[in-house]
Write a protein that holds these residues in place. Structure first.
Motif, PDB file in Angstrom:
ATOM      1  N   THR A  42      -5.290   2.562   0.269  1.00 46.04           N
ATOM      2  CA  THR A  42      -6.035   3.694  -0.263  1.00 46.04           C
ATOM      3  C   THR A  42      -6.436   4.546   0.934  1.00 46.04           C
ATOM      4  O   THR A  42      -6.716   4.015   2.013  1.00 46.04           O
ATOM      5  N   TYR A  43      -6.403   5.855   0.738  1.00 40.59           N
ATOM      6  CA  TYR A  43      -6.712   6.807   1.796  1.00 40.59           C
ATOM      7  C   TYR A  43      -7.836   7.714   1.315  1.00 40.59           C
ATOM      8  O   TYR A  43      -7.983   7.971   0.120  1.00 40.59           O
ATOM      9  N   ARG A  44      -8.598   8.214   2.285  1.00 39.41           N
ATOM     10  CA  ARG A  44      -9.682   9.133   1.959  1.00 39.41           C
ATOM     11  C   ARG A  44      -9.708  10.249   3.012  1.00 39.41           C
ATOM     12  O   ARG A  44      -9.602   9.974   4.204  1.00 39.41           O
ATOM     13  N   ARG A  45      -9.863  11.476   2.537  1.00 43.66           N
ATOM     14  CA  ARG A  45     -10.019  12.597   3.457  1.00 43.66           C
ATOM     15  C   ARG A  45     -11.455  12.575   3.985  1.00 43.66           C
ATOM     16  O   ARG A  45     -12.405  12.465   3.225  1.00 43.66           O
ATOM     17  N   THR A  46     -11.618  12.659   5.293  1.00 41.69           N
ATOM     18  CA  THR A  46     -12.933  12.681   5.931  1.00 41.69           C
ATOM     19  C   THR A  46     -13.056  13.970   6.738  1.00 41.69           C
ATOM     20  O   THR A  46     -12.096  14.745   6.836  1.00 41.69           O
ATOM     21  N   ALA A  47     -14.208  14.160   7.358  1.00 39.08           N
ATOM     22  CA  ALA A  47     -14.396  15.326   8.231  1.00 39.08           C
ATOM     23  C   ALA A  47     -13.423  15.288   9.403  1.00 39.08           C
ATOM     24  O   ALA A  47     -13.098  16.329   9.978  1.00 39.08           O
ATOM     25  N   ASP A  48     -12.933  14.082   9.753  1.00 43.20           N
ATOM     26  CA  ASP A  48     -11.971  13.918  10.851  1.00 43.20           C
ATOM     27  C   ASP A  48     -10.524  13.876  10.371  1.00 43.20           C
ATOM     28  O   ASP A  48      -9.631  13.537  11.141  1.00 43.20           O
ATOM     29  N   GLY A  49     -10.293  14.170   9.100  1.00 43.92           N
ATOM     30  CA  GLY A  49      -8.941  14.120   8.541  1.00 43.92           C
ATOM     31  C   GLY A  49      -8.757  12.877   7.674  1.00 43.92           C
ATOM     32  O   GLY A  49      -9.703  12.162   7.360  1.00 43.92           O
ATOM     33  N   TRP A  50      -7.510  12.632   7.284  1.00 40.40           N
ATOM     34  CA  TRP A  50      -7.205  11.482   6.430  1.00 40.40           C
ATOM     35  C   TRP A  50      -7.409  10.185   7.197  1.00 40.40           C
ATOM     36  O   TRP A  50      -7.078  10.099   8.383  1.00 40.40           O
ATOM     37  N   ARG A  51      -7.945   9.177   6.506  1.00 40.99           N
ATOM     38  CA  ARG A  51      -8.153   7.850   7.080  1.00 40.99           C
ATOM     39  C   ARG A  51      -7.809   6.798   6.034  1.00 40.99           C
ATOM     40  O   ARG A  51      -7.901   7.040   4.820  1.00 40.99           O
ATOM     41  N   LEU A  52      -7.430   5.628   6.513  1.00 42.53           N
ATOM     42  CA  LEU A  52      -7.248   4.481   5.627  1.00 42.53           C
ATOM     43  C   LEU A  52      -8.618   3.981   5.188  1.00 42.53           C
ATOM     44  O   LEU A  52      -9.491   3.757   6.030  1.00 42.53           O
ATOM     45  N   ALA A  53      -8.807   3.798   3.906  1.00 42.97           N
ATOM     46  CA  ALA A  53     -10.037   3.192   3.393  1.00 42.97           C
ATOM     47  C   ALA A  53      -9.812   1.694   3.197  1.00 42.97           C
ATOM     48  O   ALA A  53     -10.666   0.878   3.540  1.00 42.97           O
ATOM     49  N   THR A  54      -8.646   1.345   2.651  1.00 43.62           N
ATOM     50  CA  THR A  54      -8.273  -0.063   2.501  1.00 43.62           C
ATOM     51  C   THR A  54      -6.797  -0.224   2.801  1.00 43.62           C
ATOM     52  O   THR A  54      -5.991   0.677   2.533  1.00 43.62           O
ATOM     53  N   ARG A  55      -6.457  -1.370   3.353  1.00 41.08           N
ATOM     54  CA  ARG A  55      -5.059  -1.715   3.610  1.00 41.08           C
ATOM     55  C   ARG A  55      -4.905  -3.181   3.262  1.00 41.08           C
ATOM     56  O   ARG A  55      -5.619  -4.043   3.767  1.00 41.08           O
ATOM     57  N   ARG A  56      -3.983  -3.479   2.347  1.00 39.79           N
ATOM     58  CA  ARG A  56      -3.740  -4.860   1.910  1.00 39.79           C
ATOM     59  C   ARG A  56      -2.294  -5.234   2.212  1.00 39.79           C
ATOM     60  O   ARG A  56      -1.355  -4.540   1.806  1.00 39.79           O
ATOM     61  N   MET A  57      -2.108  -6.332   2.936  1.00 39.94           N
ATOM     62  CA  MET A  57      -0.776  -6.798   3.324  1.00 39.94           C
ATOM     63  C   MET A  57      -0.215  -7.741   2.272  1.00 39.94           C
ATOM     64  O   MET A  57      -0.919  -8.643   1.811  1.00 39.94           O
ATOM     65  N   THR A  58       1.036  -7.522   1.908  1.00 42.25           N
ATOM     66  CA  THR A  58       1.782  -8.447   1.059  1.00 42.25           C
ATOM     67  C   THR A  58       3.035  -8.845   1.815  1.00 42.25           C
ATOM     68  O   THR A  58       3.795  -7.977   2.258  1.00 42.25           O
ATOM     69  N   PHE A  59       3.227 -10.144   1.996  1.00 48.94           N
ATOM     70  CA  PHE A  59       4.410 -10.666   2.672  1.00 48.94           C
ATOM     71  C   PHE A  59       5.496 -10.957   1.643  1.00 48.94           C
ATOM     72  O   PHE A  59       5.205 -11.367   0.525  1.00 48.94           O
ATOM     73  N   ILE A  60       6.751 -10.762   2.031  1.00 50.25           N
ATOM     74  CA  ILE A  60       7.894 -11.130   1.194  1.00 50.25           C
ATOM     75  C   ILE A  60       8.537 -12.349   1.835  1.00 50.25           C
ATOM     76  O   ILE A  60       8.983 -12.302   2.989  1.00 50.25           O
ATOM     77  N   ARG A  61       8.565 -13.442   1.090  1.00 50.14           N
ATOM     78  CA  ARG A  61       9.079 -14.722   1.588  1.00 50.14           C
ATOM     79  C   ARG A  61      10.582 -14.838   1.363  1.00 50.14           C
ATOM     80  O   ARG A  61      11.163 -14.145   0.526  1.00 50.14           O
ATOM     81  N   ARG A  62      11.199 -15.753   2.114  1.00 51.57           N
ATOM     82  CA  ARG A  62      12.644 -15.968   1.971  1.00 51.57           C
ATOM     83  C   ARG A  62      13.025 -16.352   0.550  1.00 51.57           C
ATOM     84  O   ARG A  62      14.127 -16.056   0.097  1.00 51.57           O
ATOM     85  N   ASN A  63      12.108 -17.026  -0.151  1.00 57.76           N
ATOM     86  CA  ASN A  63      12.411 -17.434  -1.533  1.00 57.76           C
ATOM     87  C   ASN A  63      12.162 -16.304  -2.532  1.00 57.76           C
ATOM     88  O   ASN A  63      12.336 -16.481  -3.725  1.00 57.76           O
ATOM     89  N   GLY A  64      11.723 -15.139  -2.036  1.00 56.62           N
ATOM     90  CA  GLY A  64      11.493 -13.989  -2.897  1.00 56.62           C
ATOM     91  C   GLY A  64      10.051 -13.816  -3.346  1.00 56.62           C
ATOM     92  O   GLY A  64       9.720 -12.806  -3.958  1.00 56.62           O
ATOM     93  N   ASP A  65       9.186 -14.797  -3.061  1.00 49.26           N
ATOM     94  CA  ASP A  65       7.777 -14.663  -3.428  1.00 49.26           C
ATOM     95  C   ASP A  65       7.118 -13.541  -2.648  1.00 49.26           C
ATOM     96  O   ASP A  65       7.457 -13.296  -1.480  1.00 49.26           O
TER      97      ASP A  65
END
Length: 138
Positions: A101-124
């Motif tokens: 999720t991104y939010r515009r601030t007085a300093d420009g666009w910033r990340l508000a949240t970043r969530r990592m999802t890994f892709i496993r060899r088995n496809g999970d």
């Protein structure tokens, strides 16, 4: 600002994330987030004050990110960005994607949240193994 300008600004923000984390620039990395920004992986959510320890515990290497798919909505946006991480010592790879999720601030666009999802060899697709990093208990 035009939609194209907004998208370019967010893309540059995401490029700054990838470059600063690859170079170990914690101050630069923290600067791409809103002051209340968070990063989620390994079954937990981390605040900016935890970033130095989180990054120190993480493997070092190259963060190669693809072009994010972004949905603008006024002063906020959401996006998904593919990632391929290459370990500097072994050249082993980890692949996955960020949900943001991104939010515009007085300093420009910033990340508000970043969530990592890994892709496993088995496809999970998952958030990572909880033991990969444990936040210190207070």
């Amino acid at each position: 600002m035009s939609t194209t300008d907004e998208l370019v600004a967010i893309q540059q923000l995401l490029a700054r994330y990838a470059v600063t984390i690859t170079q170990g620039d914690i101050e630069g990395l923290v600067g791409v987030f809103t002051p209340d920004g968070t990063y989620s992986a390994f079954g937990d959510t981390f605040t900016l004050d935890q970033f130095p320890d989180l990054v120190a515990a993480a493997p070092k290497g190259l963060f190669m990110t693809g072009t994010a798919l972004i949905d603008l909505d006024g002063d906020t946006a959401t996006g998904t960005q593919p990632l391929c991480f290459v370990d500097h010592a072994t050249h082993d790879m980890r692949i996955g994607y960020y949900s943001d999720t991104y939010r515009r601030t007085a300093d420009g666009w910033r990340l508000a949240t970043r969530r990592m999802t890994f892709i496993r060899r088995n496809g999970d697709h998952d958030s990572g193994r909880p033991h990969a990093y444990e936040a210190p208990t207070v």
